[in-house]
Design an enzyme around this catalytic site. Structure first.
Site, PDB file in Angstrom:
ATOM      1  N   ASP A   1       1.054  -1.563  -0.173  1.00 49.92           N
ATOM      2  CA  ASP A   1      -0.272   0.369   0.174  1.00 49.92           C
ATOM      3  C   ASP A   1       0.765   0.778  -0.387  1.00 49.92           C
ATOM      4  OD1 ASP A   1      -3.362   0.085   1.248  1.00 49.92           O
ATOM      5  OD2 ASP A   1      -1.912   1.739   1.021  1.00 49.92           O
TER       6      ASP A   1
ATOM      7  N   CYS B   1     -20.552   1.363  -8.595  1.00 45.67           N
ATOM      8  CA  CYS B   1     -20.475   2.678  -9.514  1.00 45.67           C
ATOM      9  C   CYS B   1     -20.212   2.808 -11.073  1.00 45.67           C
ATOM     10  CB  CYS B   1     -19.558   3.796  -9.063  1.00 45.67           C
ATOM     11  SG  CYS B   1     -19.458   3.816  -7.342  1.00 45.67           S
TER      12      CYS B   1
ATOM     13  N   TYR C   1     -15.321   8.263 -11.381  1.00 42.36           N
ATOM     14  CA  TYR C   1     -14.195   6.236 -10.495  1.00 42.36           C
ATOM     15  C   TYR C   1     -15.491   4.855 -11.085  1.00 42.36           C
ATOM     16  CZ  TYR C   1     -15.178   3.366  -6.677  1.00 42.36           C
ATOM     17  OH  TYR C   1     -14.745   2.672  -5.717  1.00 42.36           O
TER      18      TYR C   1
ATOM     19  N   GLU D   1     -14.142   8.563   4.391  1.00 42.38           N
ATOM     20  CA  GLU D   1     -15.210   7.469   4.900  1.00 42.38           C
ATOM     21  C   GLU D   1     -16.835   7.330   4.023  1.00 42.38           C
ATOM     22  OE1 GLU D   1     -14.941  10.524   6.319  1.00 42.38           O
ATOM     23  OE2 GLU D   1     -16.551  11.116   7.332  1.00 42.38           O
ATOM     24  N   LYS D   2     -17.575   5.836   4.215  1.00 44.69           N
ATOM     25  CA  LYS D   2     -18.336   5.773   3.463  1.00 44.69           C
ATOM     26  C   LYS D   2     -19.412   5.763   4.232  1.00 44.69           C
ATOM     27  CE  LYS D   2     -16.254   4.036   0.280  1.00 44.69           C
ATOM     28  NZ  LYS D   2     -15.038   3.058   0.629  1.00 44.69           N
TER      29      LYS D   2
ATOM     30  N   LYS E   1     -21.635   9.428  13.372  1.00 44.11           N
ATOM     31  CA  LYS E   1     -21.846  11.147  13.392  1.00 44.11           C
ATOM     32  C   LYS E   1     -23.418  11.208  14.905  1.00 44.11           C
ATOM     33  CE  LYS E   1     -22.527  12.861   8.714  1.00 44.11           C
ATOM     34  NZ  LYS E   1     -22.855  13.264   7.701  1.00 44.11           N
TER      35      LYS E   1
ATOM     36  N   GLN F   1     -32.805   8.794  -0.958  1.00 50.87           N
ATOM     37  CA  GLN F   1     -32.227   7.730  -1.436  1.00 50.87           C
ATOM     38  C   GLN F   1     -31.929   6.394  -1.320  1.00 50.87           C
ATOM     39  OE1 GLN F   1     -30.612  10.223   0.062  1.00 50.87           O
ATOM     40  NE2 GLN F   1     -28.989  10.807   0.143  1.00 50.87           N
ATOM     41  N   THR F   2     -32.192   5.005  -2.557  1.00 49.38           N
ATOM     42  CA  THR F   2     -32.164   4.114  -1.460  1.00 49.38           C
ATOM     43  C   THR F   2     -30.375   3.239  -1.871  1.00 49.38           C
ATOM     44  OG1 THR F   2     -33.117   3.244  -3.351  1.00 49.38           O
ATOM     45  CG2 THR F   2     -34.085   2.911  -1.542  1.00 49.38           C
TER      46      THR F   2
ATOM     47  N   ARG G   1     -30.050   2.493  -5.981  1.00 48.66           N
ATOM     48  CA  ARG G   1     -29.127   1.612  -6.098  1.00 48.66           C
ATOM     49  C   ARG G   1     -29.267   0.395  -4.905  1.00 48.66           C
ATOM     50  NH1 ARG G   1     -23.183   3.548  -6.898  1.00 48.66           N
ATOM     51  NH2 ARG G   1     -23.900   3.608  -8.822  1.00 48.66           N
TER      52      ARG G   1
END
Ligand code: NAD
Length: 342
Positions: free
Chosen positions: A32, A130, A159, A201-202, A210, A228-229, A305
């Site tokens: 990495d 994506c 991406y 972060e996702k 949070k 949004q799904t 998605r």
């Protein structure tokens, strides 16, 4: 002893994968650009950790085989997970488009070439959901992400375009140079020991952070309308799916690896709040309010998605099993502790 190479081994999926392969008895090299994995102890995770920039062809040449007893040995399994990527705040604002495309394409060009030249026995490439066309992901209740809906291509991010290019690159090396490849399209993988702050972060990690940081009675900010799904796959199921796919001889992909448990982003937020046991509300932020606060348009991605696992289940005879809430509990516990330790 079999040998495995994990490129992007300093990342979230790479760290877990290297650890799993080592526990299976492989000799594992992780590579990495990061000097060290942020969360894993290297001895526990792999046999050798190398810091190298895989955009550099010389480095890729150096790491692609193992020297032992004066001889060079190709790897039995190569996992190409290294990519310049992040969550919506990184890949959908447009600010990082050139880097995302350039850096990841360079890595993939080098890896496909050297793996082929040095005789790697099998190479796994992690593409992404994506790459699916935006037109099939407009209705949040009815997204279509079946594998053969990929063309005509129209991903909604650079991406996604780079992922599509690199899928084709690995498959072209298979056709022309007999490189044995497996190509999977990941749909939102999550779990502990991954980036949870800093902008890359996702959604699941961001929600957990949070909620962990907010005091009782407060509110957490959720980007967009929250309608949004998406679906989210826990890391253990992801690894199992990857390894089963890698260790069969007939099917190269591309195939989806994801969960079919679709939720709205607000449902994911509420689930996280419920897990924490706190009394918190959700504050959806979008449009002008968002732009004024952050200086860029709200980066929500497509409206709907979901993974379609029909092909995977048909080819592999196995289905992912863990309910979202079980994975979210484990992830929340870990991030909650990280927040306390920070
Ligand atoms: P991650 O960002 O945690 O890991 C990627 C790693 O690649 C990072 O550690 C990064 O330092 C490394 N890297 C980047 N540029 C490099 C370079 N030039 N040289 C060497 N290393 C470099 O991401 P992840 O979540 O572990 O994802 C792994 C792979 O799966 C990526 O290819 C990603 O695009 C794909 N993917 C992930 C998801 C997901 O939900 N996590 C979904 C779809 C696809």
């Amino acid at each position: 002893m079999k040998r495995a190479l994990v490129l992007g081994g300093g990342g979230f999926i790479g760290g877990h994968l290297a650890h799993r392969l080592k526990n299976e008895g492989f000799w594992v090299r992780s590579v990495d650009i990061k000097e060290a994995h942020e969360f894993w102890n290297h001895e526990e995770m792999c046999n050798e950790y190398l810091c190298a920039d895989l955009r550099d062809p010389v480095k890729v040449k150096e790491v692609m085989s193992v020297q032992e007893g004066g001889e060079m040995h190709p790897f039995d399994e190569v996992y190409q997970l290294a990519a310049d990527m992040g969550g919506a705040g990184y890949i959908f604002t447009g600010d990082n488009d050139a880097n995302v495309m350039h850096n990841s394409a360079m890595i993939n060009l080098n890896v496909a070439y050297e793996a082929s030249r040095q005789g790697a026995k099998r190479v796994f490439y992690s593409s992404s959901a994506c790459m699916y066309p935006e037109r099939n992901q407009v209705d949040p209740n009815n997204p279509n992400c079946v594998e053969d809906s990929a063309y005509p291509a129209a991903p909604d991010s650079e991406y996604g375009w780079e992922k599509l290019f690199s899928e084709r690159l690995f498959l072209a090396f298979n056709r022309n140079y007999k490189l044995d490849v497996r190509v999977a399209r990941f749909h939102n993988i999550f779990g502990p020991m991954g980036t949870w702050t800093g902008g890359k972060e996702k959604a699941p990690a961001a929600m957990c952070r949070k909620v962990a940081e907010t005091d009782e009675g407060g509110s957490i900010e959720v980007w967009g309308t929250g309608q949004q799904t998406r679906s989210f796959l826990y890391i253990d199921d992801c690894l199992e799916a990857v390894l089963r796919f890698m260790r069969q001889d007939d099917f190269l992909g591309p195939v989806n690896i994801g969960s079919e448990e679709m939720v709205t982003i607000n449902q994911l937020a509420q689930m996280t709040i419920d897990i924490s046991g706190k009394d918190l509300s959700i504050d959806n932020i979008e449009g002008e309010e968002f732009k004024t606060k952050y200086g860029f348009a709200c980066p929500i991605g497509v409206m709907g998605r979901n993974s379609d696992n029909t092909l995977y289940e048909e080819k592999m005879g196995w289905a992912v099993a863990m309910p979202l809430i079980d994975g979210m509990k484990k992830t929340f516990d870990w991030i909650n502790q990280e927040v306390k330790n920070a």
